[in-house]
Motif scaffolding. Structure first.
Motif, PDB file in Angstrom:
ATOM      1  N   SER A  56     -23.508   1.607   3.886  1.00 56.47           N
ATOM      2  CA  SER A  56     -23.837   2.320   5.068  1.00 56.47           C
ATOM      3  C   SER A  56     -25.169   3.352   5.036  1.00 56.47           C
ATOM      4  O   SER A  56     -25.637   3.259   3.951  1.00 56.47           O
ATOM      5  CB  SER A  56     -22.704   3.522   5.302  1.00 56.47           C
ATOM      6  N   HIS A 106     -20.633   4.149  16.422  1.00 57.58           N
ATOM      7  CA  HIS A 106     -21.278   2.835  16.050  1.00 57.58           C
ATOM      8  C   HIS A 106     -21.225   1.715  17.194  1.00 57.58           C
ATOM      9  O   HIS A 106     -20.058   1.926  17.859  1.00 57.58           O
ATOM     10  CB  HIS A 106     -20.458   2.398  14.867  1.00 57.58           C
ATOM     11  N   SER A 133     -19.996  -2.314  18.166  1.00 58.11           N
ATOM     12  CA  SER A 133     -19.066  -3.166  17.719  1.00 58.11           C
ATOM     13  C   SER A 133     -19.727  -4.066  16.393  1.00 58.11           C
ATOM     14  O   SER A 133     -20.944  -4.223  16.238  1.00 58.11           O
ATOM     15  CB  SER A 133     -18.833  -4.132  18.474  1.00 58.11           C
ATOM     16  N   TRP A 134     -18.860  -4.612  15.726  1.00 61.83           N
ATOM     17  CA  TRP A 134     -19.111  -5.333  14.354  1.00 61.83           C
ATOM     18  C   TRP A 134     -19.704  -6.820  15.035  1.00 61.83           C
ATOM     19  O   TRP A 134     -19.063  -7.198  15.918  1.00 61.83           O
ATOM     20  CB  TRP A 134     -18.089  -5.622  13.589  1.00 61.83           C
ATOM     21  N   LEU A 190     -18.644  -1.820   1.462  1.00 66.97           N
ATOM     22  CA  LEU A 190     -19.419  -1.106   2.724  1.00 66.97           C
ATOM     23  C   LEU A 190     -20.619  -0.717   2.318  1.00 66.97           C
ATOM     24  O   LEU A 190     -20.555   0.341   1.536  1.00 66.97           O
ATOM     25  CB  LEU A 190     -18.325  -0.430   3.384  1.00 66.97           C
ATOM     26  N   TYR A 240     -20.751  -8.908   8.019  1.00 64.74           N
ATOM     27  CA  TYR A 240     -20.600  -8.177   9.264  1.00 64.74           C
ATOM     28  C   TYR A 240     -21.830  -7.231   9.553  1.00 64.74           C
ATOM     29  O   TYR A 240     -22.054  -6.469   8.384  1.00 64.74           O
ATOM     30  CB  TYR A 240     -19.442  -7.822   9.589  1.00 64.74           C
ATOM     31  N   VAL A 241     -22.212  -7.211  10.635  1.00 67.05           N
ATOM     32  CA  VAL A 241     -23.390  -5.997  10.704  1.00 67.05           C
ATOM     33  C   VAL A 241     -23.047  -5.074  11.714  1.00 67.05           C
ATOM     34  O   VAL A 241     -22.349  -5.878  12.990  1.00 67.05           O
ATOM     35  CB  VAL A 241     -24.816  -6.641  11.049  1.00 67.05           C
ATOM     36  N   ARG A 242     -23.185  -3.744  11.784  1.00 70.14           N
ATOM     37  CA  ARG A 242     -23.001  -3.087  13.169  1.00 70.14           C
ATOM     38  C   ARG A 242     -24.110  -1.854  12.938  1.00 70.14           C
ATOM     39  O   ARG A 242     -24.621  -1.458  12.011  1.00 70.14           O
ATOM     40  CB  ARG A 242     -21.579  -2.412  13.357  1.00 70.14           C
ATOM     41  N   GLN A 243     -24.418  -1.267  14.238  1.00 69.45           N
ATOM     42  CA  GLN A 243     -25.493  -0.464  14.423  1.00 69.45           C
ATOM     43  C   GLN A 243     -25.033   1.074  14.454  1.00 69.45           C
ATOM     44  O   GLN A 243     -24.148   1.046  15.188  1.00 69.45           O
ATOM     45  CB  GLN A 243     -26.310  -0.793  15.581  1.00 69.45           C
TER      46      GLN A 243
END
Length: 269
Positions: free
Chosen positions: A3, A35, A37-38, A1, A24-27
């Motif tokens: 971050s 955060h 969703s992925w 991961l 996968y990417v999330r903000q």
């Protein structure tokens, strides 16, 4: 991961070659909302590009030969004009500083075809334009043609490298792209070459002592092949240079060792 990354781009290294990855990417929406969703999965492949734009047809390579490699393939094999023989066919054994000529047997499709060979000398999974080692133009159908002679760079490290050969209708060999095919009438094949050193050998010259009982003889060894630099040891005397001086009459042996530890010996009287 990964971050706390604050940019829209990210560079990651040390991936395994020829492997499919997904991510996968999330903000981060801040401390109050957490955060997003992925999003994903997104995919990428760390191997060599698979040429796109072609289809299986008789604009094809029926045989490719280089050194000990001599591969004949059935008509219209592979997938969309691409076949990867890098693992299934024995590598071509090539020596440094030795000229080689590859040959290609073309399929039955009519018209002029061009062909090119690339070798990925820096093993960066790309076929750069300066890694194009030989090209041909105006290849006719159902013919066997020889590429221009090429020689591996003298400073190329020993080991295995990927070779790509491409054959395409209506385009000169020097204009072909290793990844993007502008016509469906083309075939690309990948192979492995294994680069080895030229065998280490040596020759000796000498001058005799000027008079009986003297000790002013000399002997010089001239090695070829192997990997420079060389080291020298003369016995029973003579020192550690290519030329031994102050020699009396007798038999002398020189041991030459190259930079890989390969050894050759020679005698002089």
């Amino acid at each position: 991961l990964i971050s706390n990354h604050n940019s829209n781009s990210l560079t990651i290294s040390n991936f395994t070659p020829n492997t499919e990855y997904e991510f996968y990417v999330r903000q981060s929406c801040g401390s109050l909302t957490g955060h997003s969703s992925w999003a994903g999965p997104f995919n990428f492949f760390t191997g060599y590009c698979i040429p796109v734009g072609s289809k299986n047809n008789t604009s094809e390579i029926l045989n490719f030969t280089l050194s000990n490699l001599n591969n004949t393939s059935l008509s219209q094999t592979g997938l969309n004009g691409y076949s990867d023989f890098s693992s299934s066919v024995t590598p071509a054994i090539l020596q440094l500083e030795t000229p080689y000529t590859a040959s290609l047997t073309s399929g039955s499709s009519l018209g002029n075809h061009g062909a090119t060979i690339w070798i990925d000398f820096n093993n960066n999974l790309l076929f750069d334009d300066n890694e194009r080692v030989a090209s041909l133009d105006a290849i006719q159908p159902s013919s066997t043609v020889s590429f221009p002679m090429f020689t591996l760079p003298s400073n190329l490290p020993l080991g295995n490298y990927r070779l790509r050969v491409q054959y395409t209708y209506g385009i000169n060999g020097s204009n072909l792209s290793p990844c993007n095919i502008s016509t469906t009438y083309s075939e690309t094949e990948d192979y492995t070459i294994s680069v080895i050193a030229v065998p280490l050998t040596s020759t000796l010259t000498s001058t005799d002592v000027s008079c009986n009982g003297g000790a002013n003889g000399t002997a010089t060894v001239s090695p070829t092949g192997g990997i420079t630099p060389y080291s020298y040891v003369w016995s029973p005397s003579g020192g550690t240079s290519a030329t031994a001086t102050g020699l009396a009459a007798g038999v002398y042996t020189v041991t030459v060792t190259d930079n890989l530890g390969v050894v050759t010996t020679a005698n002089v009287t």
